[in-house]
Every structure is written in C-alpha cells, then in structure tokens.
Scaffold this motif. Structure first.
Motif, short mmCIF file in Angstrom:
data_model
loop_
_atom_site.label_atom_id
_atom_site.label_comp_id
_atom_site.label_asym_id
_atom_site.label_seq_id
_atom_site.Cartn_x
_atom_site.Cartn_y
_atom_site.Cartn_z
N THR A 23 2.45 -5.35 0.36
CA THR A 23 3.10 -5.95 -0.80
C THR A 23 2.42 -5.44 -2.06
OG1 THR A 23 1.67 -7.90 -0.76
CG2 THR A 23 3.77 -8.03 0.45
N VAL A 24 3.22 -5.29 -3.13
CA VAL A 24 2.73 -4.77 -4.40
C VAL A 24 3.25 -5.66 -5.52
CG1 VAL A 24 2.96 -2.88 -6.06
CG2 VAL A 24 2.44 -2.38 -3.67
N ASN A 25 2.40 -5.92 -6.52
CA ASN A 25 2.82 -6.60 -7.74
C ASN A 25 2.05 -5.98 -8.91
OD1 ASN A 25 2.34 -9.82 -9.29
ND2 ASN A 25 4.08 -8.45 -9.48
N PHE A 26 2.79 -5.42 -9.88
CA PHE A 26 2.13 -4.82 -11.04
C PHE A 26 1.59 -5.92 -11.96
CE2 PHE A 26 4.24 -1.11 -9.51
CZ PHE A 26 3.50 -0.03 -10.00
N LYS A 27 0.32 -5.73 -12.36
CA LYS A 27 -0.36 -6.74 -13.18
C LYS A 27 -0.30 -6.40 -14.67
CE LYS A 27 -4.31 -8.19 -11.49
NZ LYS A 27 -5.69 -8.15 -10.94
N ASP B 13 3.69 10.37 -9.30
CA ASP B 13 4.79 10.46 -8.33
C ASP B 13 4.93 9.18 -7.50
OD1 ASP B 13 5.37 12.98 -9.19
OD2 ASP B 13 4.26 14.00 -7.60
N VAL B 14 3.79 8.64 -7.06
CA VAL B 14 3.83 7.42 -6.23
C VAL B 14 4.33 6.24 -7.05
CG1 VAL B 14 2.42 5.76 -4.95
CG2 VAL B 14 2.04 8.22 -4.65
N VAL B 15 3.81 6.07 -8.26
CA VAL B 15 4.22 4.94 -9.11
C VAL B 15 5.70 5.02 -9.43
CG1 VAL B 15 3.95 3.88 -11.39
CG2 VAL B 15 1.93 4.59 -10.10
N LYS B 16 6.18 6.21 -9.81
CA LYS B 16 7.59 6.34 -10.15
C LYS B 16 8.49 6.12 -8.94
CE LYS B 16 7.11 9.27 -14.23
NZ LYS B 16 7.30 10.61 -14.83
N TYR C 205 12.06 -0.25 -6.23
CA TYR C 205 11.94 -1.72 -6.29
C TYR C 205 11.93 -2.16 -7.76
CZ TYR C 205 10.38 -0.69 -1.55
OH TYR C 205 10.30 -0.22 -0.27
N GLY C 206 12.98 -2.88 -8.15
CA GLY C 206 13.14 -3.23 -9.55
C GLY C 206 12.32 -4.40 -10.03
N ALA C 207 11.83 -5.24 -9.11
CA ALA C 207 11.20 -6.49 -9.53
C ALA C 207 9.68 -6.48 -9.39
CB ALA C 207 11.78 -7.65 -8.72
N VAL C 208 9.07 -5.31 -9.27
CA VAL C 208 7.63 -5.25 -9.00
C VAL C 208 6.78 -5.77 -10.16
CG1 VAL C 208 7.61 -3.45 -7.23
CG2 VAL C 208 7.69 -2.82 -9.64
N PHE C 209 7.36 -5.84 -11.38
CA PHE C 209 6.61 -6.39 -12.50
C PHE C 209 6.69 -7.92 -12.52
CE2 PHE C 209 7.28 -2.06 -14.09
CZ PHE C 209 6.01 -1.76 -14.55
N THR D 258 7.56 -6.61 -1.14
CA THR D 258 7.23 -5.87 0.08
C THR D 258 7.78 -4.45 -0.03
OG1 THR D 258 7.31 -7.88 1.43
CG2 THR D 258 7.49 -5.78 2.59
N ILE D 259 6.93 -3.46 0.23
CA ILE D 259 7.36 -2.07 0.11
C ILE D 259 7.38 -1.39 1.47
CG2 ILE D 259 6.46 -1.88 -2.24
CD1 ILE D 259 4.15 -0.16 -1.03
N ASN D 260 8.18 -0.33 1.54
CA ASN D 260 8.30 0.48 2.75
C ASN D 260 7.57 1.80 2.52
OD1 ASN D 260 9.35 2.47 4.66
ND2 ASN D 260 10.86 0.92 5.22
N TYR D 261 6.48 2.01 3.25
CA TYR D 261 5.68 3.23 3.07
C TYR D 261 6.51 4.49 3.27
CZ TYR D 261 1.16 0.74 3.16
OH TYR D 261 0.09 -0.06 2.88
N ALA D 262 7.38 4.49 4.31
CA ALA D 262 8.13 5.70 4.64
C ALA D 262 9.04 6.11 3.49
CB ALA D 262 8.95 5.46 5.91
N ILE D 263 9.68 5.12 2.86
CA ILE D 263 10.59 5.43 1.74
C ILE D 263 9.80 5.99 0.57
CG2 ILE D 263 12.12 4.39 0.02
CD1 ILE D 263 13.03 2.42 2.18
N ILE D 264 8.67 5.35 0.24
CA ILE D 264 7.85 5.80 -0.90
C ILE D 264 7.30 7.20 -0.65
CG2 ILE D 264 5.84 5.30 -2.33
CD1 ILE D 264 8.25 3.37 -2.62
N SER D 265 6.82 7.44 0.59
CA SER D 265 6.23 8.75 0.89
C SER D 265 7.27 9.85 0.79
CB SER D 265 5.58 8.75 2.28
OG SER D 265 6.56 8.61 3.30
#
Length: 634
Positions: free
Chosen positions: A423-427, A445-448, A454-458, A463-470
């Motif tokens: 899980t990720v949440n931008f502070k 690249d990873v942040v973008k 995921y639109g609501a990370v702020f 919950t993120i999917n590693y495969a999609i991000i990679s």
C-alpha cells in the motif's frame, strides 16, 4: 480414423500425424467406450481428450489435481481459439455461479475442475444441466491409495456417474489418463471409477533412446560439469531445494555453462521469464526443483541430471523422461554420495507427519488465520511460510509435509506462489513532489507510473499492483520495490509491504480433531506407502548387478528381454572383464580419499601393473588427477 480428426489435429495443433496410441485412444472414445490411457511423459495425453471434445457436441469435463497445469492448458486452448475455462479455488459463490452458467449457455468445449470442486452440490447440480459429452480424469493414479500421489477426493469422482444428465439418456464415456501406474493401480482405477469394461491402451515404459546412469561421486559438481560439457543440447538439472537451484546455476555460469533456475518460490512472471530463456535456447541448462517440468515438452533436451536422490522411482522415472522426447539419444544421470542416502531418510522418512502432527499443524493454521469453529470454508489466505513456522516454533519440513497431507486429503487447497502486497499513500502535495523529483529524477518513472494508475494516492492509502507499475515504468519488480523504499525513507510516501510465498484455501469448516480423525487411516497408509517408495529408490541405486532399464521396467511390471547395454551397470560388467587385481586395489584405497602416485605405487602389486591400471582408470573416467597431483575417485 476419420479425415476430420486429422484435419482438427493439423488445424489446432499443427501436427500431421498422431503419436503412438493416440489414434486408437481417440477412436475408442468416439465409440463411447470407457478408456484407460497409460502414456509416458510427453506422450500426448491431453490431445486424447481435447481433440474428441471438438468432435463431440457439448462440453468435456476435465478433472485434474494440478491447478497450475489446468490454467496453462486453458490458456493454451484459448490461444488456439478453443473455448475453455478452469474454475479455481477461493472464488465467491456469485462468481462460481456465473462461470457455471457460462458452461451451460456459452458453447464452451472444455471445463477444468479439481476433484474437490466436483464435490460441491452447486457444481453437481449445474453439471446435470450441461450437455456433457466426455469426462476426462487426468493424473488418474491419484484415485488409488497405491498410486504415488494419492488424493482421497478422487475417490468421489465416480459420483458423477450417478448424476441424471438432462441432455443424455446414457452416461458420457470416461477416459482415465496417467503416465505411471502399476497393475495394482490400474485395477484400483477401474474399480473406483466404476469403468465399464474399459479399453486399456499402454505404450511400453521402455525408452530405447534413453540411457540411465547412476554415478557415485565424491565431487558431484565436477561430475555435473563433465556431463554437461559433453551434452550438445538443452539440459535439465534437478536439485532438492530453492537455494540449491540458485547456487548450482551460479556455479555452472561461472564455469562457462549458460544456466538459469526455476523454483516454486519465484513469482509466476519470473518463472515464465526464466523458462522462456531456456525454451528459446538462450541458456543451455535449467536448474530446478521438482516444481519444474510438469507440462513441459521441449523436444531437444538430451540430458537430465539428478543431483540428489528423488523420493520415489515414479518421480525419478517421470523427471528423467523429459530427456530425448524427439527420439534422439539422451542420458538420465543420477549423481549421489553416501550423505545423500542418509539425507533421504532425514528428508522423507523422519519428517513423515503422523496423525498427531497433522492435528497440531491444522489447529495452528486455523488459529493463525483466526478461523472460528464451524467456519472458514472456501476462504483463501496468503502468508509467509517461514513466519508461520517461526510463530509456532515448527520444524519447517515436517510442517510443510503436514500441509501437503491436508491438501491431498481435501481439507485445504495448497499452492506455492510468491506474491507481494503493498500500500502507498503520498505524504506531500504535488508541488513538493515535483520539487523532490527534480533532485531525484531516477525515481521519476516509478512515481509517474503510480500517479497515472492510481488517482487517489494523495488522499488515501492505496493498494498497488507491482506488476502493473513495473510494466508502465519499464522496471523490474525489485527495482520498483527499491524505489518505493527510497521514497519512504525520504518521507515522501508511507509504504507498507509484505511478501508471501504460500497460499491456502480452507475446503471444509474448522472442526479440529474431528476433521483429522476422518482422514487418520489415509494418513497412516500414506506414511507406510512413502516408506516403501523410499526403500524402492534405495534398492534401485544400490543394485549394481541388474541393468537399470530392466530394474525400472520390473518396477512397473513390464518384462524386458535383454539388458540395455548402455547403463552404468551394463558398462561396468564389460569393464569387469578387463579388471585386474591392481585396478580393484586402486579403487579400494581411493574410497578412503585422494592419494598421491607414490602412495598408489606402494600397493602390494607390481609397479608396472599399478601404472597400467592408473592409465586405464583415467581413460575410463573412474579416477581423476587433481591440481595437487593426487588421484581422486569419481
């Protein structure tokens, strides 16, 4: 055989001709005869029911215990344009309902089920409404308690014959398929499935192109390097555990032999990448645990090496059979030392779980996931197996074997799958993040990729999917994980992550002792059978008087008229004719350890005989001269 069958074979599989016995088996099925097919590994079992499924109206039901293989076969069929699906474990009732409806109304040709799934009342009711044309039982040896992978749930498969099919006046034919089965197992399959005078098709277990060799060696890696250097094509090396796959592959690469590795603890994507490297011949050697090989059909494998002793002749025979599938000359070598025989007992006999062991593990498992009495059925849980064992101070091998017992007896469904959950949440706000990325553009690249996905990370924990991000960031999963750790350390995000290597689905409600008491007789029988299997493989290794091929054929109750002339036993008998007392004296003393030339020539034999014997043993690769000028037994 009709032209239609050959046209279908060519259209969907690209073959011009059938493999041995396939044509006769398909003809029997089309004639609606119950059938038992014993075909070797790589003999083309799946075509024997997949092709008739296309000839028949309606749907073919395939029952298999191998979840991963079911998924692979369905994917392969879908790529061919053949409508098929598999019903996995751990899905919601509504989803199961939809999938079964698809089979009734969606013109599907094949439905893959586990034997446990078949026991569900909803599944049986829906099957009644399907136009079932054929029932295929894969890995049919599992139905017999005398088979090497007995699963009691297979015993209930025969109930499908009691169903009143709406579209059929008579029961659809059944085909039972397996690669290895003794006569006792065949008889049990016939009885348990209630087959009606089944037609038995069996090819010989003997593979004339495959040479079996058992080699005792003090330096197993030297022996492995030697045989792989002689091999001109793809090879498979089997080792006992995950760590050994990595270490062995690294050793071979350091010696100039291109290698990769494969084990059950890797993610599905990583396993597939490693497999493709080997499949496309970018690497020569695949080092794997027994998790590698099921469903693998690579024609140019000319060598399979076991670096440790398998737990049964069935597994040894099946794994070795992955060499020489195109009919070319091939070698199956088993390399062992005295420690391996001791380890065989430690790894398989001393860690056979008893009834009380299984009760304890089942209770711990239920408590670990906070399953209440009478609850838990069809719930799925992912966890880290080592952490589970650490929590309850469990012997890891014994605990895992107990989980396998629970799996085989349909209390749980067990699978090994390496997954990460995060899980990720931008502070920080977007402006602060932009400023940070100007100074840390390697993370851009990873942040973008995260922000685009995921639109609501702020605003919230996501919950993120590693495969999609990679994929979107063109990075590996490990690189994504490292980038997220950096962002977390720099107080840009909150990053929570866990790794899992095991997944289970509880198949029955929790009832502790009562649950295990019902399967206690099976637990005891399986323990006794495992001891017999280990004794059989030991006897095979220690028998240096009878041709290896003859020993294997005898185990499967097949008579072989003459020795193969190629295995280590047959070759040694030829050498024995030329063996002198000096040869034997050198071999005897080298069993104690490496010796210098001076020590060997001091033996109580003429010096000329000793020198001649040393040269002969070097030529026969029975001994080797080391860098320190000592001779060592291979």
């Amino acid at each position: 055989m009709t032209t239609t069958s050959k046209e279908i074979l060519k259209k969907y599989w690209g073959y011009d001709n059938f493999k041995p016995k396939q044509q006769e088996i398909i003809k029997a099925i089309i004639s609606r005869k119950d059938t038992i097919a014993l075909l070797p590994t790589g003999g083309g079992k799946s075509i024997c029911y997949q092709l008739p499924a296309l000839l028949f109206d309606g749907i073919t039901i395939v029952i298999s215990p191998l979840i991963a293989l079911m998924k692979d076969q369905v994917l392969s069929l879908q790529e061919k344009g053949i409508k098929s699906l598999a019903i996995p474990s751990g899905i919601k009732h509504s989803e199961l309902d939809t999938l079964l409806d698809n089979c009734i109304y969606g013109n599907y040709k094949l439905l893959y089920l586990s034997p446990e799934r078949l026991q569900q009342e909803l599944v049986q009711e829906r099957i009644k409404r399907m136009n079932v044309s054929l029932i295929a039982i894969d890995e049919a040896h599992c139905i017999s308690q005398w088979g090497h992978d007995f699963r009691p749930a297979y015993r209930d498969i025969s109930k499908i014959r009691n169903l009143e099919f709406q579209h059929k006046k008579t029961n659809p034919p059944i085909i039972a398929l397996t690669a290895t089965a003794t006569p006792r197992v065949i008889e049990d399959i016939t009885e348990q499935l209630r087959l009606d005078e089944p037609k038995l098709f069996q090819t010989s277990y003997h593979r004339a192109n495959l040479t079996y060799t058992v080699q005792k060696a003090t330096d197993k890696f030297y022996q492995l390097e030697d045989i792989l250097n002689k091999s001109k094509s793809s090879c498979i090396v089997y080792v006992r555990n995950r760590k050994a796959t990595v270490n062995t592959a690294h050793f071979l690469n350091s010696r100039g032999i291109t290698s990769t590795y494969y084990h059950g603890g890797m993610s599905r994507d990583d396993r597939h990448k490693q497999y493709l490297k080997w499949r496309s011949n970018h690497t020569k050697v695949m080092v794997g645990t027994s998790a590698f090989g099921m469903g693998i059909d690579k024609a140019d494998v000319d060598c399979v090496v076991h670096m440790e002793i398998p737990d049964s002749i069935e597994n040894y025979f099946q794994e070795s059979g992955r060499a020489g599938r195109a009919g070319q000359k091939a070698t199956a070598m088993l390399i062992y030392n005295e420690n391996d025989l001791v380890r065989l007992d430690n790894q398989f006999i001393k860690v056979i779980p008893g009834v009380q062991d299984v009760k304890k593990i089942y209770k711990h498992l239920s408590n670990y996931f906070q399953i209440s009495y009478g609850e838990g059925q069809q719930t799925n849980h992912r966890f880290n197996f080592s952490e589970f064992c650490s929590t309850y101070k469990l012997h890891s091998i014994l605990a895992y074997n107990a989980l396998q017992v629970l799996d085989r007896n349909s209390i749980i469904s067990l699978s090994q799958e390496f997954t990460k959950r995060a899980t990720v949440n931008f502070k920080v706000n977007e402006y602060a993040l932009s400023y940070y990325l100007l100074r840390n553009n390697q993370l851009d690249d990873v942040v973008k990729a995260i922000l685009r996905t995921y639109g609501a990370v702020f605003e919230q924990v996501t919950t993120i999917n590693y495969a999609i991000i990679s994929t979107k960031a063109s990075r590996t999963v490990d690189q994504v994980h490292t980038a997220l750790l950096t962002l977390h350390r720099d107080d840009i995000i909150d990053y929570e992550h866990q790794s899992f290597d095991t997944s289970i689905t509880f198949l029955v409600p929790r009832d502790d002792d009562r649950t295990i008491n019902t399967i206690a007789p099976f637990i005891k029988n399986q323990a006794n059978f495992k001891r017999l299997q280990v004794d059989s493989i030991k006897a095979f290794i220690n028998n240096s008087n009878v041709c290896r091929a003859i020993q294997l054929m005898s185990y499967f109750n097949e008579t072989m008229q003459s020795p193969c002339g190629l295995c280590d036993v047959c070759k040694d008998k030829t050498v024995q004719k030329n063996r002198t007392p000096a040869n034997q004296a050198i071999i005897d003393i080298l069993y104690e350890g490496p010796k210098s030339a001076h020590e060997l020539t001091s033996l109580t034999h003429p010096k000329a005989d000793i020198i001649h014997a040393i040269r002969l043993l070097l030529d026969q690769k029975k001994i080797v001269l080391q860098a320190d000028n000592t001779y060592k037994l291979l």
